[in-house]
Scaffold this motif. Structure first.
Motif, PDB file in Angstrom:
ATOM      1  N   CYS A  65       0.847  -1.187   0.000  1.00 32.42           N
ATOM      2  CA  CYS A  65       0.000   0.000   0.000  1.00 32.42           C
ATOM      3  C   CYS A  65       0.889   1.245   0.000  1.00 32.42           C
ATOM      4  O   CYS A  65       2.116   1.157   0.040  1.00 32.42           O
ATOM      5  CB  CYS A  65      -0.913  -0.011   1.227  1.00 32.42           C
ATOM      6  N   CYS A  67       1.564   3.436   2.315  1.00 31.81           N
ATOM      7  CA  CYS A  67       2.445   3.646   3.475  1.00 31.81           C
ATOM      8  C   CYS A  67       3.352   2.451   3.729  1.00 31.81           C
ATOM      9  O   CYS A  67       4.267   2.537   4.546  1.00 31.81           O
ATOM     10  CB  CYS A  67       1.617   3.970   4.720  1.00 31.81           C
ATOM     11  N   ALA A  69       2.480  -0.415   5.129  1.00 35.76           N
ATOM     12  CA  ALA A  69       2.058  -1.249   6.268  1.00 35.76           C
ATOM     13  C   ALA A  69       1.430  -2.561   5.805  1.00 35.76           C
ATOM     14  O   ALA A  69       1.510  -3.573   6.504  1.00 35.76           O
ATOM     15  CB  ALA A  69       1.085  -0.472   7.153  1.00 35.76           C
ATOM     16  N   CYS A 129      -5.972  -0.550   3.540  1.00 37.18           N
ATOM     17  CA  CYS A 129      -4.951  -0.484   4.588  1.00 37.18           C
ATOM     18  C   CYS A 129      -5.527   0.288   5.780  1.00 37.18           C
ATOM     19  O   CYS A 129      -6.090   1.379   5.603  1.00 37.18           O
ATOM     20  CB  CYS A 129      -3.696   0.216   4.065  1.00 37.18           C
ATOM     21  N   CYS A 132      -3.091   3.854   5.984  1.00 34.93           N
ATOM     22  CA  CYS A 132      -3.157   4.907   4.951  1.00 34.93           C
ATOM     23  C   CYS A 132      -4.454   4.862   4.157  1.00 34.93           C
ATOM     24  O   CYS A 132      -4.692   5.724   3.310  1.00 34.93           O
ATOM     25  CB  CYS A 132      -1.953   4.819   4.020  1.00 34.93           C
TER      26      CYS A 132
END
Ligand SMILES: [Zn+2]
Ligand SMILES: [Zn+2]
Length: 213
Positions: A65, A67, A69, A129, A132
């Protein structure tokens, strides 16, 4: 839904000749598709069936994604690649169309935390996510064998050239995507989907990325 939106379009509101031509084209396309959908399926235009896809790397495929994560991994070849021009996808993707790559469910895994979002229902679940809120994938009730991954999440996103476009009745007029199959609405039957899956499998063979190529 798309038909109603298209019918709301008024030629009086459209300024240029080019826009009027587009309106006329859409109206004719809509009329044809309404006629066809009563008995068979959405109007389908097929072109360049012998055109080969761009060269693609073999699986596995990975991605993340925005970010980082949530990380995804896919170990199989895609089942289908598609563009959707529907109004919901405009808003969902915050863009002119959505990009989806369909994979077998058992080939897909991810790490990190996802949450449901969008217009989720008992039939459809969209996962984002948790940090984000990047849109990652969707699952459809009764189609547990496949997962619809958002193509842009993959590191190799540019390699997954779309094979089919849907809902061209709601396409933004300045968008032109090169595809093999084009539907004015959503395919109406599982037979349509199976035909696309079969066609894509042959097409994918020519990408150089198929398991046995
Ligand atoms: Zn994220
Ligand atoms: Zn859509």
């Amino acid at each position: 839904m798309g038909s109603k939106r298209s019918l709301r379009c008024s030629i009086g509101r459209l300024g240029s000749i080019r826009q009027k031509r587009e309106w006329l084209r859409r109206t004719i396309s809509l009329s044809l598709s309404l006629f066809v959908t009563r008995s068979v399926c959405a109007l389908q235009v097929t072109k360049e069936s012998e055109r080969s896809p761009m060269v693609c790397p073999k699986p596995p495929y990975v991605g993340a994604c925005l970010c980082g994560a949530v990380r995804v991994k896919v170990t199989a070849s895609p089942l289908l690649t598609l563009v959707c021009h529907c109004r919901d996808c405009h808003k969902f993707s915050a863009s002119a169309y959505s990009l989806t790559t369909m994979f077998p469910s058992d080939s897909f895994s991810y790490t990190g935390e996802v949450i449901k979002g969008g217009l989720h229902s008992n039939e459809r679940a969209h996962y984002f996510c948790a940090s984000c809120l990047n849109f990652i994938y969707s699952r459809i009730e009764g189609a547990d064998w496949r997962v619809n991954l958002r193509t842009s999440v993959l590191d190799q996103a540019a390699s997954f050239e779309p094979f089919v476009e849907l809902m061209t009745d709601e396409k933004m007029p300045w968008v032109d995507v090169s595809v093999v199959h084009s539907f004015s609405q959503f395919p109406q039957s599982l037979d349509d989907l199976q035909t696309l899956l079969d066609g894509y499998a042959k097409w994918w063979q020519r990408s150089g990325a198929a398991d046995d190529s």
